[in-house]
Design an enzyme around this catalytic site. Structure first.
Site, PDB file in Angstrom:
ATOM      1  N   LYS A 138       1.335  -1.388   0.121  1.00 59.25           N
ATOM      2  CA  LYS A 138      -0.512  -0.216   0.173  1.00 59.25           C
ATOM      3  C   LYS A 138       0.723   1.332  -0.039  1.00 59.25           C
ATOM      4  O   LYS A 138       2.104   1.229   0.614  1.00 59.25           O
ATOM      5  CB  LYS A 138      -0.848  -0.010   1.079  1.00 59.25           C
ATOM      6  CG  LYS A 138       0.225  -0.042   2.616  1.00 59.25           C
ATOM      7  CD  LYS A 138      -0.767   0.066   3.558  1.00 59.25           C
ATOM      8  CE  LYS A 138      -1.298   0.864   4.373  1.00 59.25           C
ATOM      9  NZ  LYS A 138      -2.653   0.041   5.759  1.00 59.25           N
ATOM     10  N   SER A 169      -7.972   0.970   5.710  1.00 59.69           N
ATOM     11  CA  SER A 169      -6.616   1.676   4.362  1.00 59.69           C
ATOM     12  C   SER A 169      -6.134   1.392   3.935  1.00 59.69           C
ATOM     13  O   SER A 169      -5.369   1.641   2.726  1.00 59.69           O
ATOM     14  CB  SER A 169      -5.912   3.149   5.419  1.00 59.69           C
ATOM     15  OG  SER A 169      -4.956   2.436   6.112  1.00 59.69           O
ATOM     16  N   SER A 214      -7.397  -1.949   9.604  1.00 62.17           N
ATOM     17  CA  SER A 214      -7.028  -1.699   8.245  1.00 62.17           C
ATOM     18  C   SER A 214      -6.637  -2.959   7.075  1.00 62.17           C
ATOM     19  O   SER A 214      -6.197  -2.650   5.608  1.00 62.17           O
ATOM     20  CB  SER A 214      -5.851  -0.443   7.960  1.00 62.17           C
ATOM     21  OG  SER A 214      -6.475   0.376   8.561  1.00 62.17           O
TER      22      SER A 214
END
Length: 560
Positions: free
Chosen positions: A117, A220, A244
């Protein structure tokens, strides 16, 4: 309060159903069967020279190019460099300097591409003028030298003010994956400052769910969960401070694991001799940088379509701390004790657990009984109703930057109310939820207040209750989230639903999300398996068993 919240949820859902009709845009079919192999299987085929690494990398690049215009999950790539790396792997293998056993021992993911990410640092390619590096120990001439010709992929964390920042050094987990022979391929989308559970920001835009593009992917690590569901990556690395990893894994129907913290807090346990970081996996390279006790809540871990890849990846990225987890010890799932709850007991501001999700948990309980004679015990832990309040209270750490400071990269503080006025006029570089979070932070529980002390006390009682229940051989089956993937923007009216995952971060326990098929709405359902501190191998073993029983990942695309 509860009735009014349910009414608001119902009205908003009806409005969004009128706006978003149908499942959205369909993904292209999967035509190359290499996309259906686990990372471990690909590694085996590469090192035994049944297939070239270059072919594998080309296959996943092609898949990303097919799906990303629809999903918007990949935000940066190093395709040419990855192909070059793959050709070097193939050349090395042709020389035959190592045996297959040596290759498996030293470089278990040799030639396998992976993603991560856009908040975990990945050193990459040369970048032109205007790029900057943000590492706190660089200053003066060192920093100036990096402003032109910085090497690295984007490292924005979804913040507009970081849009030109590039990583000059690999995060610890990324360096470990490279050392294991894996090849970085791409970076995936996140929420603004990685502090919301829909992946949308003003740098890269919004990511769409592969099962229904009108729905969210979570956050996220939402882009990461998304690319795996779409078969665009064999293995990935995410981070998790409130769910997340596990929420995106849930919404996208893949596996995700949040590791244990390394040691019990406020102890001088012998376990500390193993751990050089607060967590089993080092958080170095993650931005925003966790402060103080927050470092024990954040966990970097794997996301993947196949449960068999979880243990190997965790062993790699945890380094010497893998010894603490005893990942090589065989787990007999029949010797574990099982406990479960179907919901959090009825928190007022959290959505009720959807029928499909409760039924999936019941199917697991029934399967364990029928297949293995395991009698899971239904329990009631009343303090879980306070999960959100406990999370917010424990996240209040002395000396931690406020969210209004995080939004400007900790270079001053944002005038949030003025920025909100700009947002109304479509002139702000921030998302509405980012600004709302900064406002609510000031209105919520404050560090050292009576409420803060109360909820910290509840945390201590809850931690002890779970420790007593789990012992060293217990696992707790619990919903990962109360609903399947909401529509875009719908989390705004159910912001505290993350509490099902967030409480596990505060407790420091390992948790593995396990997909259990699709619900009546065609969206993934599943549960999280929570273990005792540093007993990650138990939750991972249960994940493998549930994959065998229920099939694991279900492709959102037709397979030709």
């Amino acid at each position: 309060m509860r009735l009014s919240h349910r009414f608001i949820e119902m009205v908003v859902r009806c409005l969004l159903q009128l706006i978003y009709r149908g499942p959205g845009e369909q993904l292209p079919p999967i035509q190359d069967l290499l996309l259906l192999d686990s990372a471990s299987a690909l590694a085996y085929k590469i090192r035994t020279r049944k297939i070239k690494s270059e072919t594998v990398v080309e296959t996943f690049i092609a898949r990303i190019k097919e799906v990303n215009p629809i999903l918007n999950c990949v935000v940066d790539e190093r395709f040419e460099e990855a192909l070059k790396d793959a050709r070097e792997v193939d050349s090395l293998l042709e020389k035959g300097t190592k045996t297959e056993r040596e290759l498996e021992r030293d470089t278990p993911y040799l030639g396998v591409p992976f993603t991560t990410k856009d908040c975990i640092a990945v050193k990459g390619i040369n970048i032109g003028p205007g790029a900057t590096s943000d590492w706190p120990y660089l200053s003066g001439s060192s920093l100036n030298a990096l402003r032109v010709g910085v090497t690295g992929m984007c490292h924005t964390s979804g913040l507009y003010c970081r849009r030109n920042i590039k990583a000059h050094e690999d995060g610890t987990a990324i360096a470990a994956m490279k050392q294991a022979g894996a090849i970085p391929l791409a970076l995936t989308n996140v929420s603004e400052a990685c502090m919301w559970w829909e992946s949308n920001n003003l740098v890269h835009g919004r990511t769409n769910n592969p099962y229904n593009t009108h729905r969210i992917v979570g956050g996220s690590s939402g882009g990461e969960g998304c690319i795996h569901a779409a078969a665009g990556s064999p293995i990935g690395i995410g981070s998790d401070i409130g769910g997340s990893i596990r929420m995106p894994a849930f919404f996208n129907g893949v596996f995700g694991h949040k590791p244990s913290r390394a040691v019990e807090l406020n102890t001088t346990s012998v376990l500390a001799n193993y751990a050089t970081e607060a967590g089993i996996v080092s958080n170095f390279g993650q931005y925003p940088i966790p402060v103080g006790e927050q470092d024990t809540y954040l966990g970097i871990g794997p996301l993947c379509r196949f449960a068999t890849d979880l243990t190997l990846t965790l062993r790699i990225i945890s380094g010497k701390n893998a010894e603490l987890l005893k990942l090589d010890e065989k787990v007999d799932i029949k010797k574990l004790k099982y406990y479960y709850m179907e919901d959090d007991g009825g928190s007022r501001m959290v959505s009720p657990v959807q029928k499909d999700i409760k039924e999936s948990l019941r199917r697991v309980v029934a399967y364990l009984d029928k297949a293995h004679g395991i009698k899971a015990q239904k329990v009631r832990i009343d303090k879980l109703r306070n999960s959100a309040n406990i999370w917010f209270s424990k996240m209040k750490v002395k000396g931690c930057p406020k969210f209004s400071e995080q939004l400007v990269n900790c270079e001053g503080s944002l005038n949030v109310y003025w920025e909100l006025c700009k947002w109304v006029l479509c002139m702000s570089n921030h998302t509405f939820i980012g600004l709302a979070t900064a406002i609510l932070e000031d209105m919520g529980v404050q560090y050292g207040s009576e409420k803060h002390t109360h909820f910290v006390g509840l945390y201590k009682e809850l931690a002890q209750e779970l420790k007593d229940m789990l012992g060293m051989d217990g696992v707790f089956l619990y919903p990962t989230h109360p609903t399947t993937a909401p529509y875009h923007n719908e989390p705004l009216v159910k912001p505290f639903n993350f509490s099902y995952t967030g409480i596990v971060n505060i407790l420091g326990l390992p948790a593995t999300h396990c997909p259990l098929g699709l619900g009546a709405d065609g969206l993934p359902v599943g549960i999280q398996v929570i273990g005792a501190l540093n007993q990650d191998r138990h939750t991972l073993a249960v994940a493998v068993e549930l994959e065998k029983a229920f099939g694991g990942w279900v492709s959102p695309s037709t397979i030709l």
